[in-house]
Design an enzyme around this catalytic site. Structure first.
Site, PDB file in Angstrom:
ATOM      1  CG  ASP A 288      -2.099   0.725   0.958  1.00 10.59           C
ATOM      2  OD1 ASP A 288      -2.126   1.834   0.068  1.00 10.59           O
ATOM      3  OD2 ASP A 288      -2.945   1.265   1.953  1.00 10.59           O
ATOM      4  CB  ALA A 289       3.252   1.956  -2.122  1.00  8.89           C
ATOM      5  CE  LYS A 290      -3.947   4.883  -0.475  1.00  8.67           C
ATOM      6  NZ  LYS A 290      -3.672   4.097   0.698  1.00  8.67           N
ATOM      7  NE  ARG A 291       6.412   4.710  -3.017  1.00  2.00           N
ATOM      8  CZ  ARG A 291       5.949   4.689  -1.933  1.00  2.00           C
ATOM      9  NH1 ARG A 291       5.094   5.213  -1.238  1.00  2.00           N
ATOM     10  NH2 ARG A 291       7.004   4.304  -1.097  1.00  2.00           N
TER      11      ARG A 291
END
Lengths: 271, 271
Positions: free
Chosen positions: B91-94
């Site tokens: 869960d990095a939302k890159r």
């Protein structure tokens, strides 16, 4: 770093150049690969060669993250090596719900000591404000980017002559001030800088895309400069990969100096 | 992991539970703080206690990144400890320009071996597609989030009864398929799941916000389930911090099992 100190640097060096440390282990000159930390050795040489011409360094976090814990160490060493009077940007494009953004802020502002971090706006106010709770630290909010994909959403028409990117600029202006918020504005949209300045006349803009991404420095300076300069223009590949031989640092210095000289002219002309 | 294997797990465990490993060093039970790697020891115990009830684990990267290189090591060890048949989400939302997103993909899919990564859509197609070039790996695109800030941009009206989040769902559907793309859809908008399913009937949804963020599992299951289940419902704090004493793992198991039992009912009823 506060706005006055940044502007002082710009005036002193006659430069608004940001050097992007997009250091790819696969592109580093081969003679460095035998050292203990090639990424850091490369950055160290680039910093030594360009610090006279640059007012900011912007490590692109993806390049370090792609190497895992070792990459993270190279990043920390690089940050610590950058002279304290030079502005530092963690180009991370983070953004999540409030408590998570708070942890990203901890990563870049406490665990490391970057002056600023780039933030993506999609999740709205509570994803951005945790980065604003630090003295003399900055959010650099994605406004209008220079890639093809910017047309998918950023240019969406919200009615009344307003595009999504314009709404983002306006909202960001409510959350932060010209003393703790900057915006990413792509240089290939130099014709749109006038519209940008109508909304945020006083904020600093981080302008990528001069060089490899193909913007015109002169147009950016003419349309974008304000009374504190208000511009940080980034060049990454054009400087750090100016040569892939043993002379890479000398060639990087030359490329940086070429841009700095051009910037000195525009500061003379438009400031 | 492919869609069939994920669905097989869901049927076998009668669960669509994702456990969020939002492991904050400041919240770890004190008796673990003397170990060499408290974050990993905590995660290990949580995984052992909940793996029977969970089909996915979702480390929130911010929590690890906030600890620098050491945190990155804890993350790598945690990922390696998760049983191979369980789906993993970074869960990095890159999300960045193409070559940079490519490096984030390298970080999460090559250097580490996550099954999926959450991606922010603001920069459009070329920021998302580099994550789609891997067999049996997934993009989980931010669609509609459950935080207050989602109203700033995601609900912007683009005309013709279309909000920005709906445009994101539609565009994402052009870029990927139900075999390599999922979407984040916040559970507190369970009333909007019907609208979501009109656009993407077959895709998996990652639904945060059950528990601490306050969504209703029953409503989500009723409105969101499809013929492959199509749901991964995340709970983080409600499970991993069910107790902060020495019984934290037992209490986590109880909390996970309670959710799993409820999920088994809904799978029976709505699948």
């Amino acid at each position: 770093m506060n706005r006055a100190s940044l502007f002082e640097q710009i005036q002193k060096k006659k430069s608004f150049l940001c050097v992007g440390l997009d250091t790819d282990i696969k592109k580093i000159p081969s003679h460095l690969l035998d050292t203990e930390d090639p990424v850091f050795e490369f950055n160290k040489a680039i910093i030594d060669a360009t610090k006279e011409f640059a007012v900011a360094y912007k490590p692109n976090i993806a390049f370090y993250e792609s190497l895992g814990a070792e990459g993270w160490k190279s990043l920390e060493k690089t940050l610590n090596y950058i002279p304290k009077e030079i502005f530092t940007i963690a180009d991370a494009k983070r953004g999540d719900i409030g408590n998570t953004s708070g942890l990203y802020a901890r990563a870049f502002f406490e665990n490391m000591s970057f002056d600023s971090v780039t933030v993506a706006p999609y999740m709205g106010e509570d994803s951005v404000t945790p980065f604003l709770g630090y003295d003399n630290k900055w959010v650099i909010l994605l406004g209008l980017t220079s890639n093809q994909g910017s047309f998918d959403f950023q240019h969406c028409d919200l009615g009344k002559n307003e595009a999504l990117w314009q709404r983002v600029l306006k909202k960001g202006k409510e959350w932060g001030t010209e003393d703790n918020m900057m915006y990413v504005v792509g240089a290939t949209r130099a014709d749109m800088l006038k519209k940008v300045r109508e909304i945020i006349p006083d904020h600093f803009l981080l302008v990528p895309g001069v060089g490899a991404q193909g913007g015109s420095l002169q147009k950016v300076a003419e349309a974008g400069m304000n009374d504190h300069c208000g511009l940080l223009v980034n060049s990454s590949r054009g400087i750090i990969y100016a040569s892939n031989g043993e002379d890479f640092a000398d060639k990087a210095a030359e490329a940086a100096q070429t841009l700095q000289k051009e910037m000195a002219e525009y500061l003379e002309k438009y400031l």
